[in-house]
Design a protein around this motif. Structure first.
Motif, PDB file in Angstrom:
ATOM      1  N   PRO A 149     -14.748  -1.217  -6.228  1.00 28.14           N
ATOM      2  CA  PRO A 149     -14.683  -0.551  -7.531  1.00 28.14           C
ATOM      3  C   PRO A 149     -15.754   0.534  -7.598  1.00 28.14           C
ATOM      4  N   GLY A 150     -15.549   1.514  -8.437  1.00 34.14           N
ATOM      5  CA  GLY A 150     -16.613   2.508  -8.597  1.00 34.14           C
ATOM      6  C   GLY A 150     -16.137   3.927  -8.439  1.00 34.14           C
ATOM      7  N   ASN A 151     -16.954   4.746  -7.745  1.00 27.97           N
ATOM      8  CA  ASN A 151     -16.796   6.191  -7.812  1.00 27.97           C
ATOM      9  C   ASN A 151     -15.997   6.828  -6.686  1.00 27.97           C
ATOM     10  N   LEU A 152     -15.458   6.062  -5.765  1.00 28.76           N
ATOM     11  CA  LEU A 152     -14.761   6.654  -4.632  1.00 28.76           C
ATOM     12  C   LEU A 152     -13.368   6.053  -4.492  1.00 28.76           C
ATOM     13  N   ARG A 153     -12.434   6.886  -4.023  1.00 33.11           N
ATOM     14  CA  ARG A 153     -11.050   6.442  -3.884  1.00 33.11           C
ATOM     15  C   ARG A 153     -10.488   6.830  -2.519  1.00 33.11           C
ATOM     16  N   LEU A 154      -9.438   6.129  -2.147  1.00 33.87           N
ATOM     17  CA  LEU A 154      -8.633   6.497  -0.997  1.00 33.87           C
ATOM     18  C   LEU A 154      -7.234   6.876  -1.492  1.00 33.87           C
ATOM     19  N   PHE A 155      -6.649   7.881  -0.862  1.00 40.71           N
ATOM     20  CA  PHE A 155      -5.314   8.335  -1.230  1.00 40.71           C
ATOM     21  C   PHE A 155      -4.405   8.180  -0.019  1.00 40.71           C
ATOM     22  N   GLY A 156      -3.177   7.713  -0.243  1.00 42.39           N
ATOM     23  CA  GLY A 156      -2.296   7.432   0.873  1.00 42.39           C
ATOM     24  C   GLY A 156      -0.885   7.947   0.680  1.00 42.39           C
ATOM     25  N   HIS A 157      -0.226   8.211   1.804  1.00 51.12           N
ATOM     26  CA  HIS A 157       1.192   8.575   1.827  1.00 51.12           C
ATOM     27  C   HIS A 157       1.856   7.694   2.881  1.00 51.12           C
ATOM     28  N   GLU A 158       2.888   6.957   2.473  1.00 49.07           N
ATOM     29  CA  GLU A 158       3.574   6.050   3.380  1.00 49.07           C
ATOM     30  C   GLU A 158       5.055   6.395   3.426  1.00 49.07           C
ATOM     31  N   ASP A 159       5.609   6.387   4.624  1.00 46.76           N
ATOM     32  CA  ASP A 159       7.043   6.521   4.809  1.00 46.76           C
ATOM     33  C   ASP A 159       7.410   5.726   6.060  1.00 46.76           C
ATOM     34  N   PRO A 160       8.676   5.731   6.486  1.00 51.70           N
ATOM     35  CA  PRO A 160       9.041   4.917   7.652  1.00 51.70           C
ATOM     36  C   PRO A 160       8.242   5.203   8.918  1.00 51.70           C
ATOM     37  N   SER A 161       7.638   6.399   9.012  1.00 47.92           N
ATOM     38  CA  SER A 161       6.870   6.712  10.219  1.00 47.92           C
ATOM     39  C   SER A 161       5.452   6.158  10.161  1.00 47.92           C
ATOM     40  N   GLY A 162       5.034   5.636   9.010  1.00 42.64           N
ATOM     41  CA  GLY A 162       3.703   5.038   8.925  1.00 42.64           C
ATOM     42  C   GLY A 162       2.890   5.562   7.761  1.00 42.64           C
ATOM     43  N   TRP A 163       1.571   5.410   7.889  1.00 41.40           N
ATOM     44  CA  TRP A 163       0.629   5.750   6.825  1.00 41.40           C
ATOM     45  C   TRP A 163      -0.210   6.958   7.214  1.00 41.40           C
ATOM     46  N   LEU A 164      -0.560   7.758   6.205  1.00 38.50           N
ATOM     47  CA  LEU A 164      -1.632   8.738   6.309  1.00 38.50           C
ATOM     48  C   LEU A 164      -2.527   8.525   5.099  1.00 38.50           C
ATOM     49  N   PRO A 206     -10.310  -2.868  -6.418  1.00 36.80           N
ATOM     50  CA  PRO A 206     -10.867  -2.994  -5.067  1.00 36.80           C
ATOM     51  C   PRO A 206      -9.906  -3.762  -4.163  1.00 36.80           C
ATOM     52  N   GLY A 207     -10.192  -3.756  -2.878  1.00 37.58           N
ATOM     53  CA  GLY A 207      -9.375  -4.486  -1.923  1.00 37.58           C
ATOM     54  C   GLY A 207      -9.143  -3.673  -0.672  1.00 37.58           C
ATOM     55  N   CYS A 208      -8.391  -4.225   0.269  1.00 32.66           N
ATOM     56  CA  CYS A 208      -8.100  -3.505   1.494  1.00 32.66           C
ATOM     57  C   CYS A 208      -6.662  -3.776   1.902  1.00 32.66           C
ATOM     58  N   ILE A 209      -6.104  -2.846   2.676  1.00 31.83           N
ATOM     59  CA  ILE A 209      -4.739  -3.003   3.149  1.00 31.83           C
ATOM     60  C   ILE A 209      -4.691  -2.677   4.638  1.00 31.83           C
ATOM     61  N   ALA A 210      -3.776  -3.323   5.334  1.00 27.41           N
ATOM     62  CA  ALA A 210      -3.571  -3.043   6.750  1.00 27.41           C
ATOM     63  C   ALA A 210      -2.530  -1.942   6.877  1.00 27.41           C
ATOM     64  N   LEU A 211      -2.901  -0.846   7.554  1.00 31.22           N
ATOM     65  CA  LEU A 211      -1.959   0.233   7.781  1.00 31.22           C
ATOM     66  C   LEU A 211      -1.091  -0.048   8.998  1.00 31.22           C
ATOM     67  N   ALA A 212      -1.670  -0.749   9.957  1.00 35.63           N
ATOM     68  CA  ALA A 212      -0.941  -1.090  11.181  1.00 35.63           C
ATOM     69  C   ALA A 212      -1.524  -2.369  11.737  1.00 35.63           C
ATOM     70  N   GLY A 213      -0.681  -3.240  12.247  1.00 38.87           N
ATOM     71  CA  GLY A 213      -1.167  -4.468  12.855  1.00 38.87           C
ATOM     72  C   GLY A 213      -1.572  -5.498  11.817  1.00 38.87           C
ATOM     73  N   PRO A 214      -2.056  -6.665  12.270  1.00 41.24           N
ATOM     74  CA  PRO A 214      -2.460  -7.741  11.360  1.00 41.24           C
ATOM     75  C   PRO A 214      -3.713  -7.356  10.582  1.00 41.24           C
TER      76      PRO A 214
END
Length: 595
Positions: A102-117, A165-173
């Motif tokens: 939580p707080g002052n920083l963020r991550l931004f993502g784009h997901e499609d069948p080819s994966g994550w950016l 807050p939290g985390c996500i796996a973009l690829a793999g376990p």
């Protein structure tokens, strides 16, 4: 943003490389920590500042932006610390994970069948997508109304702000747990309230001590009583303090009582010159500095310039007074709006609708300008009824203003503005009009965008004691009559218990404590928009995704008697061209996909 990270799953390596190069083009140094041959791709762009940390643990490689006490592994393996984002790639196990606290920083993502950016910069992500990048205009009316988008949306198709807050796996376990979520701690112990003004002073010093641990030279973005108290507290803790204020050629807009505040902190003071040229240069490249458009881009730019000046002065960690007014429900503009919404709630609906029709007339709109837009916003809110009538701040551009601005039809919207407002207000769970107003003021995220941009451009962590959970929860436990005595609610004459704490502890002199409130957004920006920046404003508006009637823009920028009265008597900021700030900053982002 000279400091940031770019992460991608394997199929997105080319896009990730483009995003990283775009960030590096702004002056950072590019380090590729994982390449296209790995199961994940990770690069960091930095200018050698203290905010970034790159780590290697066996075959794992990670980067952390934010909390200097946390490694990338701690962020993703445990509970994400506040103001921290991180990414880790683990080629050996075919894994890529991103996370934020939580707080002052963020991550931004784009997901499609080819994966994550995923990136820390919306501009970099859009650049990485290249020809695939597109505007999402399905919530444009709301964004041009209130200067932000609801939920996790951005103005680009498929680009989202990732959950915090939290985390996500973009690829793999995942790194931790079967779902990819980091383990959450148990319920925290209740925070006791401070024992009167003396306890408030002790609490403030305790939080500042924790936030400044491990550094000697600290900076403070000095703007008034709240930040002056932070500077004095840091000096009391034995820190070397440098202070920074915005400095304008027109002295009407400069901060008052600076000498007394600087003296109380024994600070080395740095006035930071802010000119029309500074604002114009930054506005032209606004997506390189912040992650969302806003109605007061000049204030975000000024903060970023001041943070960069602090970095140049050798500051190790930067502080502000952000969040203090929210904790004590003491921001005058928000309280005034809350009082007005409660008053309008007692007016019969037919009278409200008749008044709205009158303020929508072209002749009235021409004469009153921003005042008419504020009036229509207040009337529309009152007609909503319930919690939504007290929640969001002024609607800068409504259907009346947008019809005048552009002859082209508006795009179909996914939700009506009324539906979004009711949904957001209900989600707060609040019923008290004042607390609803303060939540509505905060939800727009302009303060987050400002601090986020300043951190990523300057490479400095930025902290405020007033935004910490411990301070907010402790003050919330105090009896309301001690925090806000009866009779002060609408006028917002100050934060009595905090003011008393500052004087009793000897941290600040009465001249600083009792000074009249001055908005941090105060600047001669209206004069600049209608004067030296007018040509740039016009050019930027041509980048909007709809046709613009320049005659309507001329009407907005024309001097009006009603707006002069508004600037002098009804607002702290002396600013009435929020519509121009919102349109130009929106256009700067739209240009990313129109080139």
């Amino acid at each position: 943003m000279r400091n940031g990270l770019v992460v991608a799953s394997p199929a997105r390596a080319e896009e990730a490389e483009r995003a990283a190069r775009w960030l590096a083009s702004q002056g950072g140094r590019l380090e590729v920590l994982g390449d296209a041959g790995s199961p994940a791709w990770l690069a960091v762009v930095h200018d050698g500042g203290p905010v970034l940390e790159v780590g290697r643990d066996g075959r794992r490689v990670g980067v952390r932006i934010g909390d200097p006490t946390a490694s990338p592994w701690a962020v993703l393996d445990g509970d994400p610390p506040a103001h921290t984002v991180a990414a880790v790639i683990d080629p050996e196990h075919g894994r890529a994970v991103v996370g934020s606290g939580p707080g002052n920083l963020r991550l931004f993502g784009h997901e499609d069948p080819s994966g994550w950016l995923v990136t820390t910069s919306v501009g970099a992500l859009v650049e990485g997508l290249g020809e695939r990048a597109a505007l999402d205009r399905s919530y444009e009316d709301f964004q041009l109304g209130f200067g932000f988008l609801p939920d996790d949306r951005t103005m680009f198709a498929g680009v989202r702000s990732l959950a915090r807050p939290g985390c996500i796996a973009l690829a793999g376990p995942p790194l931790a747990g079967p779902s990819g979520d980091a383990p959450r701690p148990g319920a925290a112990e209740p925070v006791p309230p401070p024992d009167g003004p003396h306890g408030v002073a002790d609490l403030l010093l305790e939080v500042l001590d924790e936030q400044s641990r491990g550094v000697d030279h600290v900076g403070v973005l000095l703007g008034g009583f709240d930040s002056a108290l932070v500077a004095a507290g840091l000096h009391r803790l034995g820190k070397r303090v440098s202070t920074f204020t915005f400095h304008f050629d027109d002295d009407r807009f400069n901060q008052r009582h600076v000498e007394e505040a600087v003296g109380a902190a024994a600070a080395d003071h740095h006035p930071v010159p802010i000119t029309a040229e500074v604002i114009g240069d930054a506005l032209a490249r606004f997506p390189e500095l912040v992650n969302q458009p806003g109605a007061q881009p000049h204030y975000q730019i000024q903060t970023i310039v001041a943070a960069s000046a602090a970095r140049a002065a050798g500051v190790e960690r930067l502080f502000s007074g952000d969040g203090c007014d929210a904790v004590f429900l003491a921001y005058p503009t928000v309280n005034t709006r809350s009082a007005a919404s409660q008053g309008l709630g007692r007016v019969p609906s037919p009278v409200l609708r008749a008044s709205l029709r009158a303020l929508s007339l072209r002749s009235v709109d021409d004469r009153l300008g921003h005042v008419a837009r504020v009036g229509r916003s207040s009337l529309r809110a009152a007609l909503l009824g319930g919690a939504a009538s007290h929640h969001l701040p002024t609607q800068y551009l409504d259907d009346v203003a947008l019809r005048r601005l552009s002859p082209t039809p508006r795009p179909v919207q996914d939700e009506t503005i009324a539906e979004i407002r009711r949904r957001l207000a209900t989600a707060t769970g609040a019923t008290d009009p004042v607390r609803l107003a303060f939540d509505g003021n905060a939800i727009a995220g302009h303060s987050l965008a400002k601090v986020e941009g300043a951190t990523l451009v300057s490479g400095l962590d930025i902290h405020s004691p007033y935004t910490t959970t411990s301070f907010r929860e402790s003050i919330a436990q105090m009896p309301p009559e001690l925090v806000r005595p009866a009779g002060r609610l609408a006028a917002a004459e100050g934060k009595p218990v905090l003011q008393q704490a500052a004087v009793d502890s000897g941290l600040l002199p009465p001249s600083v404590v009792e000074q009249r409130k001055q908005a941090p957004t105060m600047a001669p920006i209206d004069e600049w928009f209608s004067g030296p920046l007018r040509g740039q404003v016009t050019d930027l508006l041509m980048e909007l995704p709809f046709e613009v009637d320049l005659a309507a823009v001329d009407v907005i920028l024309r001097r009006k008697r009603a707006e002069d009265v508004y600037r002098q008597r009804l607002t702290l900021s002396n600013h009435a061209f929020q519509a121009i700030g919102l349109l130009t900053s929106y256009a700067a982002f739209a240009r990313l996909v129109r080139r």
